[in-house]
Design an enzyme around this catalytic site. Structure first.
Site, mmCIF file in Angstrom:
data_model
loop_
_atom_site.group_PDB
_atom_site.id
_atom_site.type_symbol
_atom_site.label_atom_id
_atom_site.label_comp_id
_atom_site.label_asym_id
_atom_site.label_seq_id
_atom_site.Cartn_x
_atom_site.Cartn_y
_atom_site.Cartn_z
ATOM 1 C CB SER A 9 63.044 44.801 -51.354
ATOM 2 O OG SER A 9 62.672 43.438 -51.261
ATOM 3 C CG HIS A 34 59.791 45.435 -54.477
ATOM 4 N ND1 HIS A 34 59.336 45.605 -55.772
ATOM 5 C CD2 HIS A 34 60.517 44.283 -54.488
ATOM 6 C CE1 HIS A 34 59.771 44.599 -56.534
ATOM 7 N NE2 HIS A 34 60.491 43.777 -55.765
ATOM 8 C CG ASP A 36 60.889 40.787 -53.630
ATOM 9 O OD1 ASP A 36 60.806 40.948 -54.866
ATOM 10 O OD2 ASP A 36 61.555 41.523 -52.889
ATOM 11 C CG MET A 38 60.432 35.013 -54.178
ATOM 12 S SD MET A 38 62.143 34.841 -53.639
ATOM 13 C CE MET A 38 62.649 36.562 -53.584
ATOM 14 C CG HIS A 67 59.305 41.131 -58.340
ATOM 15 N ND1 HIS A 67 60.643 41.149 -57.997
ATOM 16 C CD2 HIS A 67 59.229 40.520 -59.557
ATOM 17 C CE1 HIS A 67 61.340 40.560 -58.963
ATOM 18 N NE2 HIS A 67 60.513 40.176 -59.910
ATOM 19 C CG MET A 69 60.582 36.839 -58.637
ATOM 20 S SD MET A 69 61.743 37.376 -57.388
ATOM 21 C CE MET A 69 60.626 38.262 -56.299
ATOM 22 C CG MET A 142 64.584 40.735 -62.261
ATOM 23 S SD MET A 142 64.106 41.428 -60.675
ATOM 24 C CE MET A 142 65.339 40.731 -59.562
ATOM 25 C CG ASP A 176 64.045 43.948 -57.466
ATOM 26 O OD1 ASP A 176 64.777 44.052 -56.459
ATOM 27 O OD2 ASP A 176 63.066 43.176 -57.517
HETATM 28 C C1 DX5 Z 1 65.331 39.541 -55.477
HETATM 29 C C2 DX5 Z 1 64.178 40.433 -55.166
HETATM 30 C C3 DX5 Z 1 64.567 41.767 -54.699
HETATM 31 C C4 DX5 Z 1 65.420 41.794 -53.455
HETATM 32 C C5 DX5 Z 1 66.333 42.959 -53.579
HETATM 33 O O1 DX5 Z 1 64.874 38.413 -56.130
HETATM 34 O O2 DX5 Z 1 63.364 40.593 -56.321
HETATM 35 O O3 DX5 Z 1 63.439 42.639 -54.577
HETATM 36 O O4 DX5 Z 1 64.696 41.892 -52.263
HETATM 37 O O5 DX5 Z 1 67.208 42.969 -52.506
HETATM 38 P P1 DX5 Z 1 68.571 43.800 -52.504
HETATM 39 O O6 DX5 Z 1 68.207 45.239 -52.665
HETATM 40 O O7 DX5 Z 1 69.163 43.479 -51.192
HETATM 41 O O8 DX5 Z 1 69.389 43.302 -53.670
HETATM 42 ZN ZN ZN Z 2 61.764 42.131 -56.267
#
Ligand code: DX5
Ligand code: ZN
Length: 224
Positions: A9, A34, A36, A38, A67, A69, A142, A176
């Protein structure tokens, strides 16, 4: 048998050096990166969007596993497709009314559609999206509340992974949140094959070792 995909990630990377961090992860054996995305609304954190994906795409050919969010995933399909995203995983909680349109648009932009569930969402909610004639191609379970890296893995989410694997033997199932050497065996045994890991990879002195260890765990679980 479903292929293991290890996806660091990039949320845990040095965002100011994203291109070199991406290259470093690929050199360390990562299959996917990956990303993220948001919006500060679906989750209480704000990260990156299509412009950053577009910039990164100029520096890497890697599979960019996005991903989403965000509250309005439909608004992101066109920009992310243009930017060069590879996978587009939206949350089922915000797509109850328009998932068919979403999946169709994601595919038409050449991306792989996935659906994700928050810890509090029952896994049954994704079944219609998998049983449809135009189905999603990945489910992201998740294993922490979305929003931040570095949280603790929720083992009770493995029931969802197990139920999915039983029903869909060849589905890409991603986990994840809180994945690393101490939690990977549980996820692999439940049937997950796509593994997202942020802090455990970027925080390790030897990220390549952590990536290879997680891959072996998925492979071992599949042969046992
Ligand atoms: C959280 C993200 C993850 C996050 C995971 O909302 O979707 O992808 O980066 O990080 P770790 O592996 O540190 O839990
Ligand atoms: Zn994620």
């Amino acid at each position: 048998m479903v292929k293991p995909k290890i996806a660091p990630s990039m949320l845990s990377s040095d965002f100011a050096n994203l291109a070199s961090e991406a290259e470093r992860m690929i050199r360390c054996g990562a299959d996917w990166l990956h990303m993220d995305i948001m919006d500060g609304h679906f989750v209480p954190n704000l990260t990156i969007g299509a412009p950053v994906i577009e910039s990164l795409r100029k520096h890497t050919e890697a599979y960019l596993d996005c991903h989403l969010m965000v509250t309005n995933p439909l608004d992101y399909v066109e920009p992310l497709g243009k930017a060069g995203a590879s996978g587009f995983t939206f949350h089922v909680e915000v797509s109850k009314d328009n998932w068919r349109e979403l999946v169709q648009k994601i595919k038409s932009k050449g991306m792989k559609p996935g659906v994700s569930v928050r810890p509090g969402t029952p896994i049954e909610e994704v079944y219609p999206l998998l049983d449809d004639e135009n189905p999603v191609e990945m489910v992201l379970v998740m294993t922490v509340e979305p929003g931040f890296g570095g949280q603790k893995f929720m083992p009770e989410m493995m029931d969802k992974v197990h139920a999915l694997r039983k029903k869909y033997p060849s589905l890409d199932i991603e986990v994840d949140g809180g994945l690393g050497p101490s939690t990977i065996d549980l996820a692999a045994a439940a049937g997950a094959n796509c593994i997202v890991a942020g802090s455990s990879v970027f925080g390790a002195p030897d990220p390549a070792h952590v990536i290879s260890l997680m891959r072996k765990s998925v492979e071992n679980a599949q042969t046992n």
